[in-house]
Motif scaffolding. Structure first.
Motif, PDB file in Angstrom:
ATOM      1  N   SER A  41       0.863  -1.183   0.000  1.00 33.01           N
ATOM      2  CA  SER A  41       0.000   0.000   0.000  1.00 33.01           C
ATOM      3  C   SER A  41       0.895   1.228   0.000  1.00 33.01           C
ATOM      4  O   SER A  41       2.109   1.132   0.176  1.00 33.01           O
ATOM      5  N   THR A  47      -2.690   8.284   0.735  1.00 33.00           N
ATOM      6  CA  THR A  47      -3.786   8.300  -0.246  1.00 33.00           C
ATOM      7  C   THR A  47      -4.766   9.429   0.094  1.00 33.00           C
ATOM      8  O   THR A  47      -5.212  10.164  -0.798  1.00 33.00           O
ATOM      9  N   GLU A  74       1.595   4.372  -3.963  1.00 31.82           N
ATOM     10  CA  GLU A  74       2.131   3.007  -3.972  1.00 31.82           C
ATOM     11  C   GLU A  74       3.446   2.936  -4.748  1.00 31.82           C
ATOM     12  O   GLU A  74       4.294   2.091  -4.477  1.00 31.82           O
ATOM     13  N   ARG A 150     -10.890   2.165  -2.316  1.00 35.23           N
ATOM     14  CA  ARG A 150     -10.142   2.220  -1.062  1.00 35.23           C
ATOM     15  C   ARG A 150      -9.943   0.813  -0.487  1.00 35.23           C
ATOM     16  O   ARG A 150     -10.846  -0.016  -0.550  1.00 35.23           O
ATOM     17  N   GLY A 151      -8.744   0.604   0.004  1.00 38.74           N
ATOM     18  CA  GLY A 151      -8.420  -0.728   0.537  1.00 38.74           C
ATOM     19  C   GLY A 151      -8.071  -1.732  -0.552  1.00 38.74           C
ATOM     20  O   GLY A 151      -7.941  -2.928  -0.300  1.00 38.74           O
TER      21      GLY A 151
HETATM   22  N1  ASP Z   1      -3.621   3.138  -0.499  1.00 42.00           N
HETATM   23  C1  ASP Z   1      -4.973   2.727  -0.811  1.00 42.00           C
HETATM   24  C2  ASP Z   1      -5.946   3.230   0.241  1.00 42.00           C
HETATM   25  O1  ASP Z   1      -5.540   3.893   1.183  1.00 42.00           O
HETATM   26  C3  ASP Z   1      -5.099   1.268  -1.021  1.00 42.00           C
HETATM   27  C4  ASP Z   1      -4.804   0.391   0.167  1.00 42.00           C
HETATM   28  O2  ASP Z   1      -4.155   0.819   1.113  1.00 42.00           O
HETATM   29  O3  ASP Z   1      -5.225  -0.762   0.140  1.00 42.00           O
HETATM   30  O4  ASP Z   1      -7.118   2.998   0.121  1.00 42.00           O
END
Ligand code: ASP
Ligand code: ADP
Ligand code: MG
Length: 411
Positions: A41, A47, A74, A150-151
């Motif tokens: 990430s 982000t 990333e 996200r995620g």
């Molecule tokens: N950096 C991205 C976010 O904060 C993806 C992740 O962390 O999974 O959503």
């Protein structure tokens, strides 16, 4: 020798020190003889910072350009980890989603992975290199950078593990596994050794952000062995499995999920004729707004009240659409409430136990928490309550369903 995909989340790569720690950890696995693909990430907070920056330029940034900027987070961490590994004498190479060629559809900001070209990665692994891949991103067929929501790095990890037929996908994060509920809200929460894909999917879709929903979907579909672990503490973590153990010991519910992301809208005094639900929800869906829970009251005076929930981000848009509908069909008024929360109990054990919902309602009643809406499915019961009671409700349910960790002496 195993092929392992390891994904490290934002806090695990949040500082230079942590990235060095991750490199040490990867080195140990490498020395034990495993082939490794590492998905990262962005540094925690990055982000959000990038999204804020975009919003300072444009209130509603063009989705394509937003992906160009947010995907950079990333790109920074993968390069830093690859450098750290090389410094430790572990040959490593980093790739962005585009460089691997993680092909996605063109739904910017929430793209879906369509295909992964594994050729380059396989060649690097064969040559003894650790491959470090940027999570959360891909490229569409026009060559535009996309991101996965996200995620989304979880999904990159699982999708790569599926494409490479890895022996395991390990999701390293800041907790040591999946808990009965968010351990940051309920200190008595307990780590689960195992949870089924089906339950994890419900937990994720009902608000437990420990894994992105699509990652769980992907893992279930391609049968990827998936484990959630702490980045820097030893331990078995939580295995996400297909088998439902037939044991007497099995708890009726496995976990409690919650979210504060929804808002409620009610249209009152609607003339009660056939087709009412369609007249109300048709325009909402035409505006691309997803509806979650729905309640229609029994009518009196030939009018009815109709209530539904939407994502909080869609609240204002939905309210406008509903106002229009109200004047068209002659409804009395539209009211809304953003201060709600949804609490859900999840467990495959519900299938074989009656009375689970009433036990839930009793526990909430004992705390004088009013239930505004209810929805059920085979393995979950969800209720909407006033947001200010959220934590109280989760704790009460955790105790009522006997999920609390046995308290240790001196604590
Ligand atoms: N950096 C991205 C976010 O904060 C993806 C992740 O962390 O999974 O959503
Ligand atoms: P990462 O940055 O590593 O992807 P996330 O913040 O996305 O980490 O996910 C980990 C967080 O998920 C934990 O810190 C925890 O607060 C939260 N969480 C919510 N529900 C649960 C649960 N049932 N079990 C474990 N963690 C949970
Ligand atoms: Mg995450």
């Amino acid at each position: 020798m195993a092929l392992i995909v390891q994904k490290f989340g934002g806090t695990s790569v949040g500082t230079v020190e942590r990235i060095k720690q991750v490199a040490e950890k990867v080195k140990k696995f490498r020395e034990a003889g495993d082939d490794l693909v590492v998905v990262l990430s962005a540094m925690s907070g990055e982000t959000n910072r990038l999204i804020d920056l975009a919003k300072q330029i444009s209130e509603q940034p063009v989705p394509r350009e937003l992906d160009v900027i947010v995907s950079t987070g990333e790109q920074v961490t993968i390069a830093l980890l690859a450098m750290a590994l090389n410094d430790l004498g572990v040959p490593a190479v980093s790739y962005t989603g585009n460089q691997v060629r993680i092909l996605t559809d063109s739904a910017h900001n929430k793209a879906r992975i369509l295909q992964i070209d594994d050729q380059k990665i396989r060649e690097d692994l064969k040559a003894g290199r650790v491959v470090v891949v940027a999570g959360f991103q891909g490229v569409d067929e026009n060559g535009s950078i996309t991101t996965l929501g996200r995620g989304g790095s979880d999904t990159t990890g699982v999708a790569l593990a599926a494409a490479l037929k890895a022996d395991e996908c390990q999701i390293y994060t800041d907790v040591d596994g999946v808990y009965t509920t968010d351990p940051r809200v309920v200190s008595q929460a307990q780590r689960l050794d195992k949870i089924t894909f089906e339950e994890m999917l419900e937990m994720a879709s009902l608000g437990s952000k420990v894994l992105q929903i699509r990652a769980v979907e992907f893992a279930g579909k391609y049968n990827v062995p998936l484990r959630v672990l702490h980045s820097f503490q030893e331990g078995p973590g939580t295995l996400i499995t297909i088998d439902e153990e037939e044991s007497m010991e099995q708890p009726i519910i496995s976990g409690i999920a919650f979210n504060r992301d929804e808002a409620k809208l009610t249209i009152r005094g609607v003339p009660d004729t056939p087709g009412v639900a369609f007249k109300i929800l048709g325009p909402i869906s035409a505006a691309n707004i997803e509806v979650d829970m729905i309640v229609q009251n029994v009518s009196h005076d030939n009018t009815t009240d109709f209530t539904f929930t939407v994502h909080r981000n869609d609240y204002e848009k939905a309210q406008k659409v509903l106002q229009n509908t109200a004047s068209e069909i002659g409804a009395r008024e539209v009211i809304g409430d953003t201060k709600i929360a949804k609490v859900s109990i999840v467990g495959v054990g519900m299938r074989s136990h009656a009375g689970v919902a009433s036990r839930m309602f009793e526990a909430l009643a004992l705390e004088s928490i009013n239930i505004q809406m209810i929805s059920t499915s085979e393995i979950k019961v969800s209720v909407v309550i006033e947001e200010k009671y959220l934590e109280l409700a989760v704790r009460a349910l955790h105790t009522a369903f006997e999920l609390d960790a046995p308290s240790r002496q001196g604590e």
